[in-house]
Design a protein around this motif. Structure first.
Motif, PDB file in Angstrom:
ATOM      1  N   ILE A 106      13.255  -2.460  11.170  1.00  0.00           N
ATOM      2  CA  ILE A 106      12.622  -1.871  10.077  1.00  0.00           C
ATOM      3  C   ILE A 106      13.439  -2.606   8.820  1.00  0.00           C
ATOM      4  O   ILE A 106      14.545  -2.720   8.791  1.00  0.00           O
ATOM      5  N   ALA A 107      12.736  -3.027   7.975  1.00  0.00           N
ATOM      6  CA  ALA A 107      13.027  -3.840   6.777  1.00  0.00           C
ATOM      7  C   ALA A 107      12.395  -3.394   5.388  1.00  0.00           C
ATOM      8  O   ALA A 107      11.195  -2.802   5.280  1.00  0.00           O
ATOM      9  N   VAL A 108      13.142  -3.582   4.419  1.00  0.00           N
ATOM     10  CA  VAL A 108      12.731  -3.262   2.871  1.00  0.00           C
ATOM     11  C   VAL A 108      12.571  -4.572   2.074  1.00  0.00           C
ATOM     12  O   VAL A 108      13.662  -5.165   2.022  1.00  0.00           O
ATOM     13  N   TYR A 109      11.662  -4.612   1.271  1.00  0.00           N
ATOM     14  CA  TYR A 109      11.576  -5.764   0.384  1.00  0.00           C
ATOM     15  C   TYR A 109      10.931  -5.424  -0.868  1.00  0.00           C
ATOM     16  O   TYR A 109      10.053  -4.443  -0.846  1.00  0.00           O
ATOM     17  N   LYS A 110      11.603  -5.939  -1.936  1.00  0.00           N
ATOM     18  CA  LYS A 110      11.079  -5.547  -3.300  1.00  0.00           C
ATOM     19  C   LYS A 110      10.593  -6.730  -3.931  1.00  0.00           C
ATOM     20  O   LYS A 110      11.053  -7.764  -4.063  1.00  0.00           O
ATOM     21  N   LYS A 111       9.415  -6.520  -4.815  1.00  0.00           N
ATOM     22  CA  LYS A 111       8.614  -7.608  -5.129  1.00  0.00           C
ATOM     23  C   LYS A 111       7.987  -7.229  -6.473  1.00  0.00           C
ATOM     24  O   LYS A 111       7.445  -6.147  -6.509  1.00  0.00           O
ATOM     25  N   ILE A 112       8.179  -7.977  -7.379  1.00  0.00           N
ATOM     26  CA  ILE A 112       7.603  -8.015  -8.877  1.00  0.00           C
ATOM     27  C   ILE A 112       6.120  -8.372  -8.663  1.00  0.00           C
ATOM     28  O   ILE A 112       5.835  -9.562  -8.396  1.00  0.00           O
ATOM     29  N   VAL A 113       5.194  -7.159  -9.128  1.00  0.00           N
ATOM     30  CA  VAL A 113       3.638  -7.701  -8.949  1.00  0.00           C
ATOM     31  C   VAL A 113       3.018  -7.514 -10.510  1.00  0.00           C
ATOM     32  O   VAL A 113       3.354  -6.583 -11.227  1.00  0.00           O
ATOM     33  N   SER A 114       2.218  -8.496 -10.555  1.00  0.00           N
ATOM     34  CA  SER A 114       1.542  -8.494 -11.869  1.00  0.00           C
ATOM     35  C   SER A 114       0.601  -7.238 -12.019  1.00  0.00           C
ATOM     36  O   SER A 114       0.186  -6.821 -11.049  1.00  0.00           O
ATOM     37  N   LEU A 115       0.337  -6.685 -13.407  1.00  0.00           N
ATOM     38  CA  LEU A 115      -0.471  -5.499 -13.469  1.00  0.00           C
ATOM     39  C   LEU A 115      -1.820  -6.021 -12.854  1.00  0.00           C
ATOM     40  O   LEU A 115      -2.698  -4.760 -12.309  1.00  0.00           O
ATOM     41  N   LEU A 116      -2.219  -6.893 -13.082  1.00  0.00           N
ATOM     42  CA  LEU A 116      -3.744  -7.490 -12.719  1.00  0.00           C
ATOM     43  C   LEU A 116      -3.727  -7.658 -11.505  1.00  0.00           C
ATOM     44  O   LEU A 116      -4.922  -7.277 -10.888  1.00  0.00           O
ATOM     45  N   ASN A 117      -2.794  -7.722 -10.663  1.00  0.00           N
ATOM     46  CA  ASN A 117      -2.818  -7.748  -9.106  1.00  0.00           C
ATOM     47  C   ASN A 117      -2.358  -6.654  -8.565  1.00  0.00           C
ATOM     48  O   ASN A 117      -2.466  -6.620  -7.136  1.00  0.00           O
ATOM     49  N   LEU A 118      -2.304  -5.468  -9.137  1.00  0.00           N
ATOM     50  CA  LEU A 118      -1.678  -4.420  -8.544  1.00  0.00           C
ATOM     51  C   LEU A 118      -2.694  -3.660  -7.564  1.00  0.00           C
ATOM     52  O   LEU A 118      -2.217  -3.090  -6.472  1.00  0.00           O
ATOM     53  N   SER A 119      -4.183  -3.538  -8.102  1.00  0.00           N
ATOM     54  CA  SER A 119      -4.848  -3.003  -6.888  1.00  0.00           C
ATOM     55  C   SER A 119      -5.195  -3.935  -5.799  1.00  0.00           C
ATOM     56  O   SER A 119      -5.788  -3.327  -4.587  1.00  0.00           O
ATOM     57  N   SER A 120      -4.677  -5.167  -5.636  1.00  0.00           N
ATOM     58  CA  SER A 120      -4.752  -5.781  -4.453  1.00  0.00           C
ATOM     59  C   SER A 120      -3.469  -5.727  -3.420  1.00  0.00           C
ATOM     60  O   SER A 120      -3.412  -6.106  -2.224  1.00  0.00           O
ATOM     61  N   VAL A 121      -2.520  -4.846  -4.030  1.00  0.00           N
ATOM     62  CA  VAL A 121      -1.412  -4.853  -2.920  1.00  0.00           C
ATOM     63  C   VAL A 121      -2.018  -3.925  -1.836  1.00  0.00           C
ATOM     64  O   VAL A 121      -2.364  -2.838  -1.968  1.00  0.00           O
ATOM     65  N   PRO A 122      -1.402  -4.422  -0.512  1.00  0.00           N
ATOM     66  CA  PRO A 122      -1.967  -3.661   0.701  1.00  0.00           C
ATOM     67  C   PRO A 122      -0.936  -2.386   0.813  1.00  0.00           C
ATOM     68  O   PRO A 122       0.128  -2.206   0.498  1.00  0.00           O
ATOM     69  N   LYS A 123      -1.603  -1.195   0.980  1.00  0.00           N
ATOM     70  CA  LYS A 123      -1.049   0.025   1.150  1.00  0.00           C
ATOM     71  C   LYS A 123      -0.694   0.457   2.661  1.00  0.00           C
ATOM     72  O   LYS A 123       0.183   1.252   2.980  1.00  0.00           O
ATOM     73  N   TYR A 124      -1.461  -0.246   3.565  1.00  0.00           N
ATOM     74  CA  TYR A 124      -1.385   0.238   4.835  1.00  0.00           C
ATOM     75  C   TYR A 124      -1.813  -0.954   5.797  1.00  0.00           C
ATOM     76  O   TYR A 124      -2.187  -2.030   5.455  1.00  0.00           O
ATOM     77  N   GLY A 125      -1.598  -0.823   7.182  1.00  0.00           N
ATOM     78  CA  GLY A 125      -2.119  -2.128   7.931  1.00  0.00           C
ATOM     79  C   GLY A 125      -1.004  -2.983   8.023  1.00  0.00           C
ATOM     80  O   GLY A 125       0.156  -2.533   8.331  1.00  0.00           O
ATOM     81  N   THR A 126      -1.316  -4.093   8.329  1.00  0.00           N
ATOM     82  CA  THR A 126      -0.438  -5.445   8.713  1.00  0.00           C
ATOM     83  C   THR A 126      -0.087  -6.293   7.512  1.00  0.00           C
ATOM     84  O   THR A 126      -0.977  -6.436   6.713  1.00  0.00           O
ATOM     85  N   ILE A 127       0.923  -6.891   7.463  1.00  0.00           N
ATOM     86  CA  ILE A 127       1.242  -7.935   6.287  1.00  0.00           C
ATOM     87  C   ILE A 127       2.108  -9.166   6.783  1.00  0.00           C
ATOM     88  O   ILE A 127       2.947  -8.532   7.786  1.00  0.00           O
ATOM     89  N   GLU A 128       1.811 -10.256   6.489  1.00  0.00           N
ATOM     90  CA  GLU A 128       2.601 -11.573   7.056  1.00  0.00           C
ATOM     91  C   GLU A 128       4.067 -11.407   6.197  1.00  0.00           C
ATOM     92  O   GLU A 128       3.967 -11.577   4.918  1.00  0.00           O
ATOM     93  N   ILE A 129       5.001 -11.610   6.994  1.00  0.00           N
ATOM     94  CA  ILE A 129       6.411 -11.795   6.291  1.00  0.00           C
ATOM     95  C   ILE A 129       7.275 -13.053   6.990  1.00  0.00           C
ATOM     96  O   ILE A 129       6.706 -13.511   7.998  1.00  0.00           O
TER      97      ILE A 129
END
Length: 320
Positions: free
Chosen positions: A281-304
């Motif tokens: 289990i890991a934690v990662y912090k990332k700065i996200v543009s306001l324009l892209n905020l809606s495209s940030v995945p909230k659940y499911g899987t993500i490539e790391i």
């Protein structure tokens, strides 16, 4: 950008060198009597020497030692680097330099890293042969990976030339000579002007010999603090060039409350299995543009990508 760098450089130069001397000259009267005891004055003298030694060593390291180390690293990569075929997936012409018939370009490459994980990375450099169109989208080019992931650069072009900019080195030498001359002149001038056969007992904490050194050291520390903001990116690049990829399950996504240039910082908590099958289990912090905020995945899987030696260190290489 260049204008702002010059402006802040001149401003900091003013507060480090002429400003302390000017304030001292207009506010302090020339004292013909010792201002401190012998022990205190030598304490101030030692303190000032330590400050100026730190400043001079800092600039010698930044202007010369680091440059020679980078040159040696590139030469080592040219001899011992790990070859990869890189696909060019994006190209931007940033500036054309007609005097040298050269382009300043930004190219996005795709190639396997040290763990044979395909990664994407942008690189900005000068193209000395723009007519050959070697960096057109779809072309392939040879790159060499640095086998030592603790060193920069992490990769270079296989035909990259290494050398020193003569005019740049001359300017660095001139700057260092002027700095050392200023420090020596500072001690010599005020000792001749204020010692009155009492040695260094004219020194105070606000004396230009000390105060100018303190201001210069503050400038150096601010410089290091500004560049410290990029250390996180350097750590992420190390993972990018040597790490392994994995499919991670999103546990939670939330805003940390921190804003960088009015852009929110997002914290991802994920779980994944490394190549050995061990779950982390890991934690990662990332700065996200306001324009892209809606495209940030909230659940499911993500490539790391994760550090093989420390799997809790991860990055999310794909942008949003």
């Amino acid at each position: 950008m260049k204008f702002m760098i010059i402006f802040w450089g001149i401003l900091l130069f003013f507060f480090c060198i002429p400003f302390p001397i000017f304030i001292y000259m207009v506010s302090e009267e020339l004292a013909t009597e010792p201002r401190n005891s012998l022990a205190v004055s030598y304490g101030y003298l030692g303190f000032s020497l330590l400050i100026w030694a730190y400043v001079i060593i800092f600039f010698i390291n930044k202007l010369f030692i680091k440059t020679f180390k980078e040159k040696n690293t590139i030469q080592s990569i040219l001899q011992n680097g790990i070859p990869r075929d890189a696909n060019i997936i994006d190209y931007k012409l940033l500036k054309y330099i007609p005097k040298e018939n050269m382009n300043l370009i930004e190219v996005k490459f795709s190639f396997p890293n040290l763990s044979n994980t395909v990664i994407e990375h942008k690189m900005m450099f000068h193209d000395s042969k723009p007519r050959e169109k070697r960096f057109a989208i779809g072309n392939k080019i040879k790159v060499l990976l640095n086998p030592k992931v603790s060193q920069e650069p992490y990769f270079i072009l296989s035909d990259q030339k290494v050398g020193f900019n003569t005019s740049g080195m001359i300017l660095r030498i001139v700057f260092l000579v002027l700095l050392i001359s200023y420090v020596i002149g500072l001690y010599f001038y005020f000792y001749s002007r204020e010692s009155f056969d009492f040695g260094w007992r004219f020194l105070t904490l606000m004396h230009p010999i000390i105060f100018s050194g303190v201001m210069t050291m503050i400038y150096v520390l601010v410089f290091q603090l500004i560049f410290a903001k990029f250390f996180k990116n350097k750590k992420e690049e190390r993972i990018l060039f040597s790490g392994r990829n994995a499919e991670a399950n999103i546990i939670s996504v939330s805003q940390t409350g921190l804003l960088v240039n009015d852009q929110p910082e997002i914290m991802f908590q994920v779980s994944f299995k490394d190549f050995k099958g061990t779950e982390h289990i890991a934690v990662y912090k990332k700065i996200v543009s306001l324009l892209n905020l809606s495209s940030v995945p909230k659940y499911g899987t993500i490539e790391i990508m994760y550090d093989e030696n420390d799997p809790k260190k991860i990055i999310i290489p794909k942008g949003f």
